[in-house]
Design a protein around this motif. Structure first.
Motif, PDB file in Angstrom:
ATOM      1  N   THR A 279     -24.006  24.834  38.536  1.00 17.54           N
ATOM      2  CA  THR A 279     -23.511  26.230  39.404  1.00 17.54           C
ATOM      3  C   THR A 279     -23.240  26.897  38.274  1.00 17.54           C
ATOM      4  O   THR A 279     -23.321  26.678  36.778  1.00 17.54           O
ATOM      5  CB  THR A 279     -22.018  25.746  39.915  1.00 17.54           C
ATOM      6  N   ARG A 280     -22.571  28.254  38.552  1.00 22.11           N
ATOM      7  CA  ARG A 280     -22.545  29.093  37.265  1.00 22.11           C
ATOM      8  C   ARG A 280     -21.226  28.763  36.612  1.00 22.11           C
ATOM      9  O   ARG A 280     -20.145  28.607  37.075  1.00 22.11           O
ATOM     10  CB  ARG A 280     -22.187  30.494  37.960  1.00 22.11           C
ATOM     11  N   PRO A 281     -21.205  28.553  35.240  1.00 19.15           N
ATOM     12  CA  PRO A 281     -20.058  28.280  34.361  1.00 19.15           C
ATOM     13  C   PRO A 281     -18.935  29.128  34.215  1.00 19.15           C
ATOM     14  O   PRO A 281     -17.885  28.786  33.863  1.00 19.15           O
ATOM     15  CB  PRO A 281     -20.719  27.588  33.234  1.00 19.15           C
ATOM     16  N   PHE A 282     -19.462  30.290  34.391  1.00 25.42           N
ATOM     17  CA  PHE A 282     -18.374  31.347  34.084  1.00 25.42           C
ATOM     18  C   PHE A 282     -18.125  32.176  35.093  1.00 25.42           C
ATOM     19  O   PHE A 282     -17.940  33.552  34.900  1.00 25.42           O
ATOM     20  CB  PHE A 282     -18.989  32.168  32.858  1.00 25.42           C
ATOM     21  N   ALA A 283     -18.218  32.104  36.271  1.00 20.95           N
ATOM     22  CA  ALA A 283     -17.888  32.767  37.373  1.00 20.95           C
ATOM     23  C   ALA A 283     -16.402  33.151  37.385  1.00 20.95           C
ATOM     24  O   ALA A 283     -15.579  32.291  36.921  1.00 20.95           O
ATOM     25  CB  ALA A 283     -17.892  31.828  39.008  1.00 20.95           C
TER      26      ALA A 283
ATOM     27  N   GLU B  49     -10.884  28.291  17.927  1.00 18.56           N
ATOM     28  CA  GLU B  49     -11.117  26.918  18.173  1.00 18.56           C
ATOM     29  C   GLU B  49     -11.275  26.590  19.637  1.00 18.56           C
ATOM     30  O   GLU B  49     -12.107  25.987  20.239  1.00 18.56           O
ATOM     31  CB  GLU B  49     -10.378  25.991  17.427  1.00 18.56           C
ATOM     32  N   ASP B  50     -10.031  27.084  20.257  1.00 18.78           N
ATOM     33  CA  ASP B  50     -10.161  26.788  21.737  1.00 18.78           C
ATOM     34  C   ASP B  50     -11.004  27.681  22.416  1.00 18.78           C
ATOM     35  O   ASP B  50     -11.438  27.049  23.412  1.00 18.78           O
ATOM     36  CB  ASP B  50      -8.588  27.135  22.067  1.00 18.78           C
ATOM     37  N   THR B  51     -11.256  28.784  21.994  1.00 24.01           N
ATOM     38  CA  THR B  51     -12.519  29.624  22.615  1.00 24.01           C
ATOM     39  C   THR B  51     -13.819  28.618  22.671  1.00 24.01           C
ATOM     40  O   THR B  51     -14.519  28.694  23.626  1.00 24.01           O
ATOM     41  CB  THR B  51     -12.475  30.826  21.874  1.00 24.01           C
ATOM     42  N   GLY B  52     -14.153  28.167  21.572  1.00 21.09           N
ATOM     43  CA  GLY B  52     -15.308  27.228  21.578  1.00 21.09           C
ATOM     44  C   GLY B  52     -15.058  25.987  22.581  1.00 21.09           C
ATOM     45  O   GLY B  52     -16.262  25.807  23.339  1.00 21.09           O
ATOM     46  N   GLY B  53     -14.073  25.464  22.586  1.00 22.43           N
ATOM     47  CA  GLY B  53     -13.927  24.204  23.391  1.00 22.43           C
ATOM     48  C   GLY B  53     -13.949  24.800  24.995  1.00 22.43           C
ATOM     49  O   GLY B  53     -14.338  23.986  25.899  1.00 22.43           O
ATOM     50  N   TYR B  54     -13.219  25.963  25.060  1.00 22.77           N
ATOM     51  CA  TYR B  54     -13.476  26.503  26.369  1.00 22.77           C
ATOM     52  C   TYR B  54     -14.909  26.704  27.067  1.00 22.77           C
ATOM     53  O   TYR B  54     -15.155  26.310  28.095  1.00 22.77           O
ATOM     54  CB  TYR B  54     -12.642  27.770  26.474  1.00 22.77           C
ATOM     55  N   VAL B  55     -15.792  27.477  26.309  1.00 22.31           N
ATOM     56  CA  VAL B  55     -17.096  27.596  26.580  1.00 22.31           C
ATOM     57  C   VAL B  55     -17.815  26.476  26.736  1.00 22.31           C
ATOM     58  O   VAL B  55     -18.572  26.055  27.852  1.00 22.31           O
ATOM     59  CB  VAL B  55     -17.760  28.439  25.419  1.00 22.31           C
ATOM     60  N   ARG B  56     -17.485  25.418  25.811  1.00 19.91           N
ATOM     61  CA  ARG B  56     -18.493  24.078  25.948  1.00 19.91           C
ATOM     62  C   ARG B  56     -17.805  23.310  27.204  1.00 19.91           C
ATOM     63  O   ARG B  56     -18.721  22.823  27.710  1.00 19.91           O
ATOM     64  CB  ARG B  56     -18.315  23.213  24.724  1.00 19.91           C
ATOM     65  N   HIS B  57     -16.619  23.425  27.453  1.00 24.27           N
ATOM     66  CA  HIS B  57     -16.042  22.609  28.718  1.00 24.27           C
ATOM     67  C   HIS B  57     -16.523  23.090  29.823  1.00 24.27           C
ATOM     68  O   HIS B  57     -17.027  22.469  30.803  1.00 24.27           O
ATOM     69  CB  HIS B  57     -14.439  22.766  28.634  1.00 24.27           C
ATOM     70  N   ARG B  58     -16.743  24.428  29.944  1.00 27.61           N
ATOM     71  CA  ARG B  58     -17.094  25.063  31.419  1.00 27.61           C
ATOM     72  C   ARG B  58     -18.679  24.875  31.417  1.00 27.61           C
ATOM     73  O   ARG B  58     -19.311  24.617  32.688  1.00 27.61           O
ATOM     74  CB  ARG B  58     -16.865  26.678  31.176  1.00 27.61           C
ATOM     75  N   LEU B  59     -19.397  24.849  30.421  1.00 30.04           N
ATOM     76  CA  LEU B  59     -20.846  24.504  30.487  1.00 30.04           C
ATOM     77  C   LEU B  59     -20.840  23.123  30.929  1.00 30.04           C
ATOM     78  O   LEU B  59     -21.932  22.888  31.719  1.00 30.04           O
ATOM     79  CB  LEU B  59     -21.602  24.587  29.210  1.00 30.04           C
ATOM     80  N   ALA B  60     -20.102  22.018  30.297  1.00 27.10           N
ATOM     81  CA  ALA B  60     -20.398  20.641  30.685  1.00 27.10           C
ATOM     82  C   ALA B  60     -20.091  20.516  32.216  1.00 27.10           C
ATOM     83  O   ALA B  60     -20.728  19.790  32.930  1.00 27.10           O
ATOM     84  CB  ALA B  60     -19.294  19.866  29.910  1.00 27.10           C
ATOM     85  N   VAL B  61     -18.668  21.150  32.677  1.00 33.53           N
ATOM     86  CA  VAL B  61     -18.612  20.820  34.095  1.00 33.53           C
ATOM     87  C   VAL B  61     -19.719  21.356  34.808  1.00 33.53           C
ATOM     88  O   VAL B  61     -19.768  20.989  36.123  1.00 33.53           O
ATOM     89  CB  VAL B  61     -17.267  21.639  34.412  1.00 33.53           C
TER      90      VAL B  61
ATOM     91  N   GLY C   2     -22.764  21.259  34.371  1.00 34.43           N
ATOM     92  CA  GLY C   2     -23.843  20.549  34.218  1.00 34.43           C
ATOM     93  C   GLY C   2     -24.927  20.888  33.047  1.00 34.43           C
ATOM     94  O   GLY C   2     -26.041  20.398  32.833  1.00 34.43           O
ATOM     95  N   GLY C   3     -24.349  21.926  32.322  1.00 31.49           N
ATOM     96  CA  GLY C   3     -24.955  22.205  31.106  1.00 31.49           C
ATOM     97  C   GLY C   3     -25.010  21.672  29.883  1.00 31.49           C
ATOM     98  O   GLY C   3     -24.051  20.799  29.763  1.00 31.49           O
ATOM     99  N   SER C   4     -25.577  22.153  28.850  1.00 30.97           N
ATOM    100  CA  SER C   4     -25.352  21.625  27.427  1.00 30.97           C
ATOM    101  C   SER C   4     -24.699  22.953  26.620  1.00 30.97           C
ATOM    102  O   SER C   4     -25.087  24.023  26.947  1.00 30.97           O
ATOM    103  CB  SER C   4     -26.588  21.225  26.653  1.00 30.97           C
ATOM    104  N   ALA C   5     -23.868  22.261  25.649  1.00 30.18           N
ATOM    105  CA  ALA C   5     -23.428  23.247  24.715  1.00 30.18           C
ATOM    106  C   ALA C   5     -24.364  24.033  23.941  1.00 30.18           C
ATOM    107  O   ALA C   5     -24.374  25.088  23.489  1.00 30.18           O
ATOM    108  CB  ALA C   5     -22.233  22.740  23.756  1.00 30.18           C
TER     109      ALA C   5
END
Length: 287
Positions: free
Chosen positions: A10-14, A194-206, A208-211
């Motif tokens: 799905t779109r990670p950044f909708a 740091e949280d911005t990076g974690g936020y992007v990686r988290h949404r990609l993982a949810v 189904g994508g890779s960081a």
């Protein structure tokens, strides 16, 4: 559009609020803790504020989702300046049907429902979103709603959610009684680097994508130009994926994100991305 190209479910950044994507960054984790504290400490009134795009709506939906059967929840999510009385909106949000449209009938219906739910082991929680749009008179009416509580039993709790302007309104002399009822409050600030990076990686993982879909250096670029505001992070990252897909690239790099911003400038789009100035800090209710 680009999901299959990048191997995403799905779109990670909708931009649509989705509790699955809530990232437990420190500001959001603290906000959830404060909201939970407000309920458990039986605060009659709690307050959550945050700038536009800070993630208030997603956080509140997660908060409500986690309540389970302990509370009967009514959400007024269409507060606007044309609202002249909150009672009808509250009854509608709580799915309460009064005997008629008179003030007495509506008040009695609210009281009866709160007491009945309390007898069943549930307190009633009324959440008013976009509360910065409400006039002082309507906000004062919310204080009067809290009078359904007795000295011994708290049957109704209210959570106000809004932008920083709400705090300024609550600091006015005519609303000092309402402000004094606020026993738990939190202002949701933007994400740090740091949280911005974690936020992007988290949404990609949810999704189904890779960081690794975002090349090294892109997180710093995203944070610099969004100031860590979640909605702006979503907008920039989503368009980065669109541009990378259009160019048949497998990763989003700084060049792609730079092109997104350059094209936006050429279209004379609204200047929502960061240009260097900092937003003013929200002031506490009590100075």
């Amino acid at each position: 559009m680009y999901e299959s190209w990048f191997g995403l479910r799905t779109r990670p950044f909708a931009l649509t609020p989705d509790v699955r994507f809530l990232y437990p960054a420190r500001p959001h984790a603290m906000a959830l803790t404060m909201l939970e504290y407000g309920l458990e400490s039986q605060a009659p009134l709690s307050l959550l504020t945050g700038d536009v795009g800070s993630g208030k709506t997603t956080l509140v939906r997660r908060f409500v989702h986690d309540l389970g059967e302990r509370f009967t929840v009514g959400l007024v999510n269409t507060a606007h300046r044309r609202v002249t009385s909150v009672m009808g909106w509250a009854l509608s949000a709580l799915e309460i049907a009064p005997a008629d449209d008179s003030d007495i009938a509506m008040h009695e219906a609210l009281v009866d429902t709160c007491i009945r739910e309390y007898a069943r082991g549930r307190r009633t929680l009324l959440i008013v979103d976009e509360a910065q749009n409400l006039s002082p008179d309507v906000l004062e009416e919310l204080r009067l709603l809290l009078n359904v509580n007795s000295d011994q039993d708290l049957v109704l709790q209210i959570l106000l959610v809004g932008q920083p302007e709400l705090r300024a309104t609550l600091r006015t002399p005519e609303l000092r009684q309402l402000a004094q009822r606020v026993a738990a409050d939190y202002h949701l600030r933007p994400l740090g680097r740091e949280d911005t990076g974690g936020y992007v990686r988290h949404r990609l993982a949810v999704a189904g994508g890779s960081a690794e879909l975002f090349a090294p250096g892109t997180i710093e670029f995203v944070h610099e130009h969004t100031g860590g505001v979640p909605r702006l992070v979503n907008q920039l990252c989503d368009m980065g994926l669109v541009y990378a897909f259009a160019g048949q690239q497998r990763v989003v790099d700084v060049e792609v994100l730079g092109q997104v911003l350059r094209d936006r400038d050429e279209r004379e789009a609204l200047p929502v991305f960061r240009t260097g100035e900092e937003a003013p800090a929200a002031r506490p209710l009590a100075s």
